[in-house]
Design a protein around this motif. Sequence first.
Motif, PDB file in Angstrom:
ATOM      1  N   THR A   1      10.759 -12.403  72.374  1.00 37.41           N
ATOM      2  CA  THR A   1      12.109 -11.856  72.287  1.00 37.41           C
ATOM      3  C   THR A   1      13.095 -12.992  72.070  1.00 37.41           C
ATOM      4  N   VAL A   2      14.060 -12.754  71.207  1.00 41.61           N
ATOM      5  CA  VAL A   2      15.132 -13.713  70.965  1.00 41.61           C
ATOM      6  C   VAL A   2      16.433 -13.012  71.302  1.00 41.61           C
ATOM      7  N   LYS A   3      17.269 -13.659  72.087  1.00 46.64           N
ATOM      8  CA  LYS A   3      18.536 -13.048  72.464  1.00 46.64           C
ATOM      9  C   LYS A   3      19.605 -13.418  71.444  1.00 46.64           C
ATOM     10  N   ILE A   4      20.197 -12.388  70.842  1.00 44.33           N
ATOM     11  CA  ILE A   4      21.299 -12.560  69.902  1.00 44.33           C
ATOM     12  C   ILE A   4      22.362 -11.527  70.239  1.00 44.33           C
ATOM     13  N   ASP A   5      23.556 -11.764  69.761  1.00 52.36           N
ATOM     14  CA  ASP A   5      24.618 -10.801  70.043  1.00 52.36           C
ATOM     15  C   ASP A   5      24.418  -9.537  69.210  1.00 52.36           C
ATOM     16  N   ASP A   6      25.065  -8.466  69.648  1.00 57.96           N
ATOM     17  CA  ASP A   6      24.900  -7.161  69.000  1.00 57.96           C
ATOM     18  C   ASP A   6      25.317  -7.180  67.539  1.00 57.96           C
ATOM     19  N   THR A   7      26.379  -7.905  67.224  1.00 58.67           N
ATOM     20  CA  THR A   7      26.860  -7.951  65.843  1.00 58.67           C
ATOM     21  C   THR A   7      25.823  -8.584  64.924  1.00 58.67           C
ATOM     22  N   THR A   8      25.239  -9.676  65.364  1.00 57.39           N
ATOM     23  CA  THR A   8      24.209 -10.345  64.559  1.00 57.39           C
ATOM     24  C   THR A   8      22.978  -9.453  64.432  1.00 57.39           C
ATOM     25  N   ARG A   9      22.577  -8.819  65.515  1.00 60.63           N
ATOM     26  CA  ARG A   9      21.434  -7.900  65.461  1.00 60.63           C
ATOM     27  C   ARG A   9      21.686  -6.786  64.462  1.00 60.63           C
ATOM     28  N   ASP A  10      22.891  -6.219  64.502  1.00 57.25           N
ATOM     29  CA  ASP A  10      23.214  -5.124  63.586  1.00 57.25           C
ATOM     30  C   ASP A  10      23.199  -5.598  62.128  1.00 57.25           C
ATOM     31  N   ARG A  11      23.698  -6.793  61.888  1.00 56.44           N
ATOM     32  CA  ARG A  11      23.698  -7.340  60.529  1.00 56.44           C
ATOM     33  C   ARG A  11      22.272  -7.558  60.039  1.00 56.44           C
ATOM     34  N   LEU A  12      21.435  -8.135  60.900  1.00 61.06           N
ATOM     35  CA  LEU A  12      20.044  -8.366  60.521  1.00 61.06           C
ATOM     36  C   LEU A  12      19.308  -7.048  60.296  1.00 61.06           C
ATOM     37  N   LYS A  13      19.572  -6.075  61.133  1.00 61.27           N
ATOM     38  CA  LYS A  13      18.932  -4.764  60.991  1.00 61.27           C
ATOM     39  C   LYS A  13      19.332  -4.124  59.670  1.00 61.27           C
ATOM     40  N   ALA A  14      20.630  -4.213  59.319  1.00 63.38           N
ATOM     41  CA  ALA A  14      21.098  -3.642  58.056  1.00 63.38           C
ATOM     42  C   ALA A  14      20.450  -4.349  56.865  1.00 63.38           C
ATOM     43  N   LEU A  15      20.320  -5.660  56.942  1.00 68.49           N
ATOM     44  CA  LEU A  15      19.673  -6.408  55.860  1.00 68.49           C
ATOM     45  C   LEU A  15      18.202  -6.023  55.743  1.00 68.49           C
ATOM     46  N   ALA A  16      17.525  -5.916  56.882  1.00 67.90           N
ATOM     47  CA  ALA A  16      16.118  -5.534  56.875  1.00 67.90           C
ATOM     48  C   ALA A  16      15.948  -4.127  56.317  1.00 67.90           C
ATOM     49  N   ASP A  17      16.808  -3.210  56.769  1.00 67.59           N
ATOM     50  CA  ASP A  17      16.739  -1.836  56.259  1.00 67.59           C
ATOM     51  C   ASP A  17      16.970  -1.807  54.752  1.00 67.59           C
ATOM     52  N   GLY A  18      17.940  -2.580  54.292  1.00 70.48           N
ATOM     53  CA  GLY A  18      18.248  -2.635  52.864  1.00 70.48           C
ATOM     54  C   GLY A  18      17.087  -3.168  52.042  1.00 70.48           C
ATOM     55  N   ALA A  19      16.284  -4.020  52.661  1.00 68.27           N
ATOM     56  CA  ALA A  19      15.107  -4.571  51.984  1.00 68.27           C
ATOM     57  C   ALA A  19      13.881  -3.690  52.184  1.00 68.27           C
ATOM     58  N   GLY A  20      14.054  -2.603  52.961  1.00 70.95           N
ATOM     59  CA  GLY A  20      12.927  -1.716  53.222  1.00 70.95           C
ATOM     60  C   GLY A  20      11.875  -2.349  54.115  1.00 70.95           C
ATOM     61  N   MET A  21      12.320  -3.197  55.044  1.00 66.51           N
ATOM     62  CA  MET A  21      11.388  -3.935  55.896  1.00 66.51           C
ATOM     63  C   MET A  21      11.741  -3.734  57.361  1.00 66.51           C
ATOM     64  N   SER A  22      10.765  -3.988  58.213  1.00 65.66           N
ATOM     65  CA  SER A  22      11.060  -4.044  59.642  1.00 65.66           C
ATOM     66  C   SER A  22      11.831  -5.341  59.891  1.00 65.66           C
ATOM     67  N   MET A  23      12.573  -5.389  60.987  1.00 62.94           N
ATOM     68  CA  MET A  23      13.305  -6.614  61.287  1.00 62.94           C
ATOM     69  C   MET A  23      12.339  -7.778  61.498  1.00 62.94           C
ATOM     70  N   LYS A  24      11.198  -7.514  62.120  1.00 60.98           N
ATOM     71  CA  LYS A  24      10.191  -8.556  62.347  1.00 60.98           C
ATOM     72  C   LYS A  24       9.727  -9.153  61.018  1.00 60.98           C
ATOM     73  N   ASP A  25       9.376  -8.295  60.069  1.00 59.48           N
ATOM     74  CA  ASP A  25       8.923  -8.777  58.757  1.00 59.48           C
ATOM     75  C   ASP A  25      10.060  -9.455  57.991  1.00 59.48           C
ATOM     76  N   TYR A  26      11.259  -8.902  58.108  1.00 53.58           N
ATOM     77  CA  TYR A  26      12.405  -9.485  57.413  1.00 53.58           C
ATOM     78  C   TYR A  26      12.685 -10.893  57.928  1.00 53.58           C
ATOM     79  N   LEU A  27      12.686 -11.064  59.253  1.00 57.28           N
ATOM     80  CA  LEU A  27      12.958 -12.390  59.811  1.00 57.28           C
ATOM     81  C   LEU A  27      11.860 -13.382  59.447  1.00 57.28           C
ATOM     82  N   ALA A  28      10.617 -12.919  59.376  1.00 56.89           N
ATOM     83  CA  ALA A  28       9.525 -13.797  58.941  1.00 56.89           C
ATOM     84  C   ALA A  28       9.749 -14.243  57.500  1.00 56.89           C
TER      85      ALA A  28
END
Length: 83
Positions: free
Chosen positions: A5-32
């Motif tokens: 687990t990595v602790k990040i603020d909600d805004t950053t999490r939401d941005r990463l989630k939106a980017l991952a969703d836009g790429a059609g990926m899970s956040m785990k795969d997107y961050l990798a």
Amino acid sequence: MADTTVKIDDTTRDRLKALADGAGMSMKDYLAQVAAEKEQERLQDTATAAFRRAISAPGVVDRFDTEFGGLPAAVKRENPQAA
């Protein structure tokens, strides 16, 4: 490989989630993927810096041109206008 687990603020999490969703990926795969891309960028930056140091040595470019004939002549096009 174990997950962590990595602790990040909600805004950053939401941005990463939106980017991952836009790429059609899970956040785990997107961050990798982002981590792999950043590693590749760092390697390219290192290689570019080494290349620039190498060609900045006196006479290197001239010796290259002598050995390999220099850069090719510009290609002339019959219709230089954009399509």
